[in-house]
Design an enzyme around this catalytic site. Structure first.
Site, PDB file in Angstrom:
ATOM      1  N   LYS A 184       0.858  -1.186   0.000  1.00 22.65           N
ATOM      2  CA  LYS A 184       0.000   0.000   0.000  1.00 22.65           C
ATOM      3  C   LYS A 184       0.899   1.242   0.000  1.00 22.65           C
ATOM      4  O   LYS A 184       1.429   1.647   1.016  1.00 22.65           O
ATOM      5  CB  LYS A 184      -0.921   0.058   1.231  1.00 22.65           C
ATOM      6  CG  LYS A 184      -1.944   1.195   1.084  1.00 22.65           C
ATOM      7  CD  LYS A 184      -2.244   1.930   2.372  1.00 22.65           C
ATOM      8  CE  LYS A 184      -1.546   3.207   2.616  1.00 22.65           C
ATOM      9  NZ  LYS A 184      -1.682   4.313   1.678  1.00 22.65           N
ATOM     10  N   GLU A 197      10.042   1.924  10.372  1.00 25.32           N
ATOM     11  CA  GLU A 197      11.084   2.938  10.151  1.00 25.32           C
ATOM     12  C   GLU A 197      10.380   4.279  10.258  1.00 25.32           C
ATOM     13  O   GLU A 197       9.616   4.657   9.368  1.00 25.32           O
ATOM     14  CB  GLU A 197      11.739   2.697   8.791  1.00 25.32           C
ATOM     15  CG  GLU A 197      13.062   3.391   8.648  1.00 25.32           C
ATOM     16  CD  GLU A 197      12.901   4.800   8.160  1.00 25.32           C
ATOM     17  OE1 GLU A 197      12.843   5.702   9.029  1.00 25.32           O
ATOM     18  OE2 GLU A 197      12.812   5.007   6.953  1.00 25.32           O
ATOM     19  N   GLU A 240       9.520  16.507  14.663  1.00 28.53           N
ATOM     20  CA  GLU A 240       9.933  16.366  13.268  1.00 28.53           C
ATOM     21  C   GLU A 240       9.143  17.362  12.415  1.00 28.53           C
ATOM     22  O   GLU A 240       7.918  17.274  12.333  1.00 28.53           O
ATOM     23  CB  GLU A 240       9.654  14.922  12.814  1.00 28.53           C
ATOM     24  CG  GLU A 240      10.209  14.626  11.447  1.00 28.53           C
ATOM     25  CD  GLU A 240      10.050  13.166  11.057  1.00 28.53           C
ATOM     26  OE1 GLU A 240       8.952  12.620  11.228  1.00 28.53           O
ATOM     27  OE2 GLU A 240      11.035  12.572  10.576  1.00 28.53           O
TER      28      GLU A 240
HETATM   29  P1  NDP Z   1       1.907   8.789   7.589  1.00 31.57           P
HETATM   30  O1  NDP Z   1       2.866   8.156   8.513  1.00 31.57           O
HETATM   31  O2  NDP Z   1       0.535   9.007   8.079  1.00 31.57           O
HETATM   32  O3  NDP Z   1       1.792   7.953   6.224  1.00 31.57           O
HETATM   33  C1  NDP Z   1       2.647   6.927   5.830  1.00 31.57           C
HETATM   34  C2  NDP Z   1       1.850   5.787   5.206  1.00 31.57           C
HETATM   35  O4  NDP Z   1       1.032   5.174   6.205  1.00 31.57           O
HETATM   36  C3  NDP Z   1       0.909   6.234   4.105  1.00 31.57           C
HETATM   37  O5  NDP Z   1       0.841   5.263   3.099  1.00 31.57           O
HETATM   38  C4  NDP Z   1      -0.417   6.334   4.857  1.00 31.57           C
HETATM   39  O6  NDP Z   1      -1.543   6.291   4.039  1.00 31.57           O
HETATM   40  C5  NDP Z   1      -0.320   5.123   5.763  1.00 31.57           C
HETATM   41  N1  NDP Z   1      -1.249   5.155   6.882  1.00 31.57           N
HETATM   42  C6  NDP Z   1      -1.819   6.235   7.475  1.00 31.57           C
HETATM   43  N2  NDP Z   1      -2.634   5.848   8.478  1.00 31.57           N
HETATM   44  C7  NDP Z   1      -2.592   4.509   8.520  1.00 31.57           C
HETATM   45  C8  NDP Z   1      -3.233   3.529   9.333  1.00 31.57           C
HETATM   46  N3  NDP Z   1      -4.086   3.850  10.306  1.00 31.57           N
HETATM   47  N4  NDP Z   1      -2.948   2.226   9.111  1.00 31.57           N
HETATM   48  C9  NDP Z   1      -2.106   1.868   8.154  1.00 31.57           C
HETATM   49  N5  NDP Z   1      -1.497   2.748   7.326  1.00 31.57           N
HETATM   50  C10 NDP Z   1      -1.711   4.061   7.527  1.00 31.57           C
HETATM   51  O7  NDP Z   1       2.579  10.156   7.116  1.00 31.57           O
HETATM   52  P2  NDP Z   1       1.870  11.488   6.549  1.00 31.57           P
HETATM   53  O8  NDP Z   1       1.837  11.401   5.104  1.00 31.57           O
HETATM   54  O9  NDP Z   1       0.563  11.759   7.238  1.00 31.57           O
HETATM   55  O10 NDP Z   1       2.925  12.615   7.003  1.00 31.57           O
HETATM   56  C11 NDP Z   1       2.802  13.255   8.272  1.00 31.57           C
HETATM   57  C12 NDP Z   1       4.159  13.475   8.901  1.00 31.57           C
HETATM   58  O11 NDP Z   1       4.812  12.217   9.100  1.00 31.57           O
HETATM   59  C13 NDP Z   1       5.150  14.267   8.066  1.00 31.57           C
HETATM   60  O12 NDP Z   1       4.984  15.616   8.189  1.00 31.57           O
HETATM   61  C14 NDP Z   1       6.471  13.786   8.631  1.00 31.57           C
HETATM   62  O13 NDP Z   1       6.788  14.469   9.804  1.00 31.57           O
HETATM   63  C15 NDP Z   1       6.207  12.339   8.956  1.00 31.57           C
HETATM   64  N6  NDP Z   1       6.671  11.419   7.899  1.00 31.57           N
HETATM   65  C16 NDP Z   1       7.793  10.693   8.124  1.00 31.57           C
HETATM   66  C17 NDP Z   1       8.273   9.875   7.137  1.00 31.57           C
HETATM   67  C18 NDP Z   1       9.528   9.097   7.326  1.00 31.57           C
HETATM   68  O14 NDP Z   1      10.181   8.753   6.342  1.00 31.57           O
HETATM   69  N7  NDP Z   1       9.887   8.754   8.541  1.00 31.57           N
HETATM   70  C19 NDP Z   1       7.623   9.762   5.845  1.00 31.57           C
HETATM   71  C20 NDP Z   1       6.419  10.534   5.708  1.00 31.57           C
HETATM   72  C21 NDP Z   1       5.992  11.328   6.712  1.00 31.57           C
HETATM   73  P3  NDP Z   1      -2.271   7.696   3.665  1.00 31.57           P
HETATM   74  O15 NDP Z   1      -1.295   8.427   2.842  1.00 31.57           O
HETATM   75  O16 NDP Z   1      -3.479   7.300   2.963  1.00 31.57           O
HETATM   76  O17 NDP Z   1      -2.559   8.391   4.971  1.00 31.57           O
END
Ligand code: NDP
Length: 505
Positions: A203, A278, A412
């Site tokens: 996903k 991660e 972050e």
């Molecule tokens: P998320 O952690 O919410 O999203 C990462 C993935 O998880 C996406 O595919 C998302 O889907 C999915 N996801 C969200 N909710 C669920 C759930 N309940 N169960 C299973 N999967 C889920 O990151 P965001 O895009 O909301 O970003 C928010 C903040 O997170 C950023 O500003 C940053 O600080 C941090 N971030 C950190 C990352 C890293 O590499 N460590 C990467 C991205 C973000 P969907 O997109 O549909 O919500």
């Protein structure tokens, strides 16, 4: 200033199975790309229309125009994908090392063939700079070749004491990825899962649908057995949640925010799924007082602004000796003034737009917060850089006189916003570096190797980089504390997809 990025590239190139050459400019081709609709998901070796009907708009972050649409899958689509992966696991888990290496090589070749397109679509849809997206495409290839290299010499059967120990594939793996290096995360996680004998349901972030589409076409062309990998575009709270709760999934490999990682870990425990998480970071960059500041400061800017600041490993807390603050401020200002913010497809752009308006607003809020908390703006600030009002561009921003208790030093931000914090002694620098909920990566600069190693040994982080932005694709990667659970890459990464069985006679 980008010398260190170049080194990063060269380091990642070392494990490729073939030399990789990129065409120098891809902007023109990309401008002509027509609006695209992604209306299929990939289940059991076929592109199929999802049961889900929700449509999500795909927006170019550089100008906020609509460039495409994706039809999202739902829980039923996810269950079909899990069922296909479970069926495929029966025979795929019994494949030999040679068969898996053959499939991984086909996967590598299919991705390599379309590397320029994969880079171009990432620049357009995600807004990553051309410099970064090229590196990310290399990381896709290196993820696959790294998995092959690890698999070649990995012992799935060992003897411990008088017993035989077998390392067996876990089962169906759920792979959930974010938008900041979508295809590279997918390639690394999928190739490691396949090397272990697992099958997968993926996903990706729905914001990465165009990138996912090109990668899915590559993987389809690779001709892996049906059901071995399945890809369902969809939302986290539908597709992601179904993967998390479904008893047919044995493990989840997730990259993303710490808050979502916790939700997944809580959900996974009901079926006792294994998890590799991660998560976020707030990486310290300790510049010791014997470092050559003329090298360490430009490097700190690259480490802080990598991937336009949207990187979990970004070195966002710059720790400097209080006696060197004035010199550091001058060097930082010079370095940041030379950072080019602009259209991500231009060769010289170092910082592109934030992925979405939401992410732009989030970064703006943190810059406002920094001012409210009493930190001093050295450079940057709120608003768009001049002439870049249409896209989600942020001014590269550095705060000085930051206290490690401030929220800008603890949370972050995920944008090009750095905090400079002073220390008096080496011990205090280490204490500040470790005074964080996170522990993913850290950086140390020093003129004395032994001292740098001594400091690195005391930092609570999964990776510590000394005097540079070196990358080792076979070294373990993962976080201490709230930066995650488990490790990726190399032998440590492969073992995360295996269950250990002892046969005692
Ligand atoms: P998320 O952690 O919410 O999203 C990462 C993935 O998880 C996406 O595919 C998302 O889907 C999915 N996801 C969200 N909710 C669920 C759930 N309940 N169960 C299973 N999967 C889920 O990151 P965001 O895009 O909301 O970003 C928010 C903040 O997170 C950023 O500003 C940053 O600080 C941090 N971030 C950190 C990352 C890293 O590499 N460590 C990467 C991205 C973000 P969907 O997109 O549909 O919500």
């Amino acid at each position: 200033m980008y010398e260190s990025h170049e080194r990063f590239n060269k380091a990642t190139l070392n494990v490729s199975t073939k030399p990789v050459h990129f065409k120098p400019r891809i902007f023109v081709k990309q401008k002509q790309r027509a609006m695209k609709t992604v209306d299929k998901i990939y289940v059991n070796g076929e592109f199929v229309t999802p049961r889900g009907t929700e449509i999500f708009d795909l927006i170019n972050p550089a100008d906020n125009t609509r460039i495409g649409m994706v039809r999202l899958g739902n829980e039923e689509d996810t269950r079909m994908a899990i069922s296909a992966a479970a069926d495929a696991f029966v025979s795929y888990s019994q494949t030999t090392k040679e068969q898996r290496l053959h499939y991984l090589q086909k996967m590598y070749d299919a991705v390599e063939k379309r590397k320029d397109e994969l880079t171009a679509v990432m620049v357009q849809e995600y807004g990553g700079t051309l410099q970064f997206c090229r590196m990310s495409t290399l990381n896709m290839l290196n993820g696959i070749s790294g998995a092959m290299e690890t698999l070649r010499t990995f012992d799935f059967e060992r003897t411990v004491s008088k017993s035989q120990v077998r390392l067996e594939a876990l089962g169906v793996v759920g792979i959930i990825t974010p938008w900041n290096a979508s295809n590279s995360f997918i390639c690394n996680k999928l190739s490691t899962a396949l090397a272990a004998g697992c099958t997968a349901v993926i996903k990706p972030s729905e914001m990465s649908a165009l990138q996912t589409q090109v990668l899915t076409e590559c993987l389809h062309e690779a001709g892996l057995p049906n059901g071995v990998f399945n890809i369902v575009n969809g939302l986290g709270h539908t597709v992601g949640a179904e993967i998390t709760r479904h008893p047919g999934v044995a493990k989840i490999s997730f990259t993303g925010s710490t808050i979502t990682g916790k939700t997944i870990a809580r959900g996974a425990v009901d079926t006792m799924k294994r998890v590799t998480l991660e998560l976020g970071g707030k990486s310290p960059n300790i510049i010791l007082d014997d470092a050559v500041l003329e090298k360490a400061i430009p490097l700190a800017v690259v480490a802080g602004f990598m991937n336009s600041g949207q990187a979990c490993i970004a070195g966002t807390r710059i720790l400097v000796h209080e006696d060197q603050l004035d010199r550091v401020k001058t060097l930082l200002k010079d370095a940041v003034e030379n950072v080019q913010v602009g259209h991500p497809a231009l060769e010289t752009t170092a910082v592109g737009p934030m992925v979405s308006k939401k992410q732009y607003e989030r970064v703006q809020q943190y810059i406002r917060l920094g001012v409210e908390e009493g930190a001093d703006l050295l450079i940057g600030g709120i608003g768009h850089p001049d002439g870049l009002e249409q896209g989600n561009f942020v001014k590269p921003t550095v705060f000085v006189n930051v206290n490690n208790k401030m929220r800008i030093a603890r949370e972050e931000i995920f944008g090009p916003v750095l905090s400079v914090i002073t220390y008096k002694t080496e011990d205090e620098a280490i204490r500040i570096a470790n005074d964080t909920d996170y522990g993913l990566q850290a950086y140390v600069s020093s003129g004395d190797d032994a001292r740098a190693h001594r400091v690195a040994a005391q930092i609570n982080a999964g990776r510590v980089l000394i005097n540079g932005l070196h990358h080792d694709p076979l070294a373990p990667f993962g976080g201490f504390k709230q930066s995650g659970i488990g490790r990726e890459f190399g032998v440590y990464g492969l073992e995360e997809y295996l269950e250990t069985k002892a046969i005692i006679v």
